[in-house]
Design an enzyme around this catalytic site. Structure first.
Site, short mmCIF file in Angstrom:
data_model
loop_
_atom_site.label_atom_id
_atom_site.label_comp_id
_atom_site.label_asym_id
_atom_site.label_seq_id
_atom_site.Cartn_x
_atom_site.Cartn_y
_atom_site.Cartn_z
CB CYS A 97 -92.21 52.75 -31.81
SG CYS A 97 -91.32 53.01 -30.25
CG HIS A 196 -91.46 56.80 -34.00
ND1 HIS A 196 -92.78 56.47 -33.77
CD2 HIS A 196 -90.81 56.55 -32.84
CE1 HIS A 196 -92.92 56.06 -32.52
NE2 HIS A 196 -91.74 56.09 -31.93
CD GLU A 198 -94.21 56.97 -37.10
OE1 GLU A 198 -93.44 56.24 -37.76
OE2 GLU A 198 -94.44 56.78 -35.89
N1 GLN Z 1 -92.28 52.59 -24.99
C1 GLN Z 1 -93.49 52.50 -25.73
C2 GLN Z 1 -94.23 51.20 -25.46
O1 GLN Z 1 -93.86 50.44 -24.67
C3 GLN Z 1 -93.25 52.64 -27.21
C4 GLN Z 1 -92.80 54.04 -27.52
C5 GLN Z 1 -93.16 54.53 -28.87
O2 GLN Z 1 -94.03 53.99 -29.58
N2 GLN Z 1 -92.55 55.62 -29.24
O3 GLN Z 1 -95.22 50.95 -26.08
#
Ligand code: GLN
Length: 216
Positions: A97, A196, A198
């Site tokens: 992410c 994710h 994890e």
């Molecule tokens: N929207 C977040 C960002 O721009 C990422 C979200 C996440 O890691 N769950 O970094």
């Protein structure tokens, strides 16, 4: 007296190969979840907050969180150039992410002052799924993981808008408004997922990464 175990001569086993030391960038985000997943996969997780800690890892995980905040903290902690340098030298890395965003070579819809690490030749769009579906879960097929789909948890997730010629697409969104969007990629020893693993208890993506680190 206990019978001594049949010892494998120490010299025949490279400890760093069987139990790789994998750093988790610990500036912000879901660090603990990655540490737990890596430990379950037989790696030795260590927290990375400074360059000296980065020096001793065999690989690096960039957690989910807020990419602009992590970017700023990478700068504050003088880690930006050291991480870039190690990635250039072939350090295996995995970003989930926000970590995917940080590994990109180009980021859309981010702050103008946000930094990224260019670990993968890809353009990533931040918060790409939009407000209606900004968090959701789905099952998706993941290249190289043959025993069933992966449960993917997306939280204000990015997607990959452009994958360079050397980038292998590992997973796409199976259906819905974002069907076909690229959400997992690999270039050499660097992998990234929009979602994710994890947080799901399904360790297969981390296991894939640990195996890749062992082979590196
Ligand atoms: N929207 C977040 C960002 O721009 C990422 C979200 C996440 O890691 N769950 O970094």
């Amino acid at each position: 007296m206990n019978a001594s175990p049949v010892a494998v001569p120490v010299a025949d086993v490279a400890p760093s190969a069987s139990t790789p030391t994998i750093g988790v960038l610990a500036l912000q985000g879901d660090v603990r979840e990655h540490v737990a997943a890596l430990a379950h996969c037989g790696a030795e997780p260590v927290l990375v907050r400074r360059a000296a800690e980065l020096d001793r890892v065999d690989a690096l995980v960039l957690p989910g969180g807020e990419s602009t905040t992590i970017s700023k903290l990478l700068d504050v902690f003088d880690l930006l150039e050291p991480v870039r340098a190690r990635l250039r030298d072939g350090l295996p890395a995995y970003g989930s992410c926000a970590g995917m965003i940080l590994l990109a070579s180009e980021v859309l819809d981010t702050r103008v002052d946000a930094e990224h690490l260019s670990g993968i030749d890809m353009t990533v769009r931040r918060n790409a799924f939009g407000r209606q579906v900004d968090s959701f879960e789905t099952d998706l097929a993941f290249a190289g993981l043959d025993d069933g789909p992966v449960r993917a948890v997306f939280i204000r997730a990015p997607w990959v808008e452009r994958a360079g010629p050397d980038v292998e697409v590992l997973a796409t969104v199976p259906d819905g408004p974002a069907a076909g969007r690229i959400v997992a990629v690999r270039q050499g020893n660097v992998i990234a997922t929009s979602f994710h693993p994890e947080v799901t208890g399904d360790l297969r993506v981390h296991r894939l990464f640990v195996d890749l680190v062992r082979a590196a």
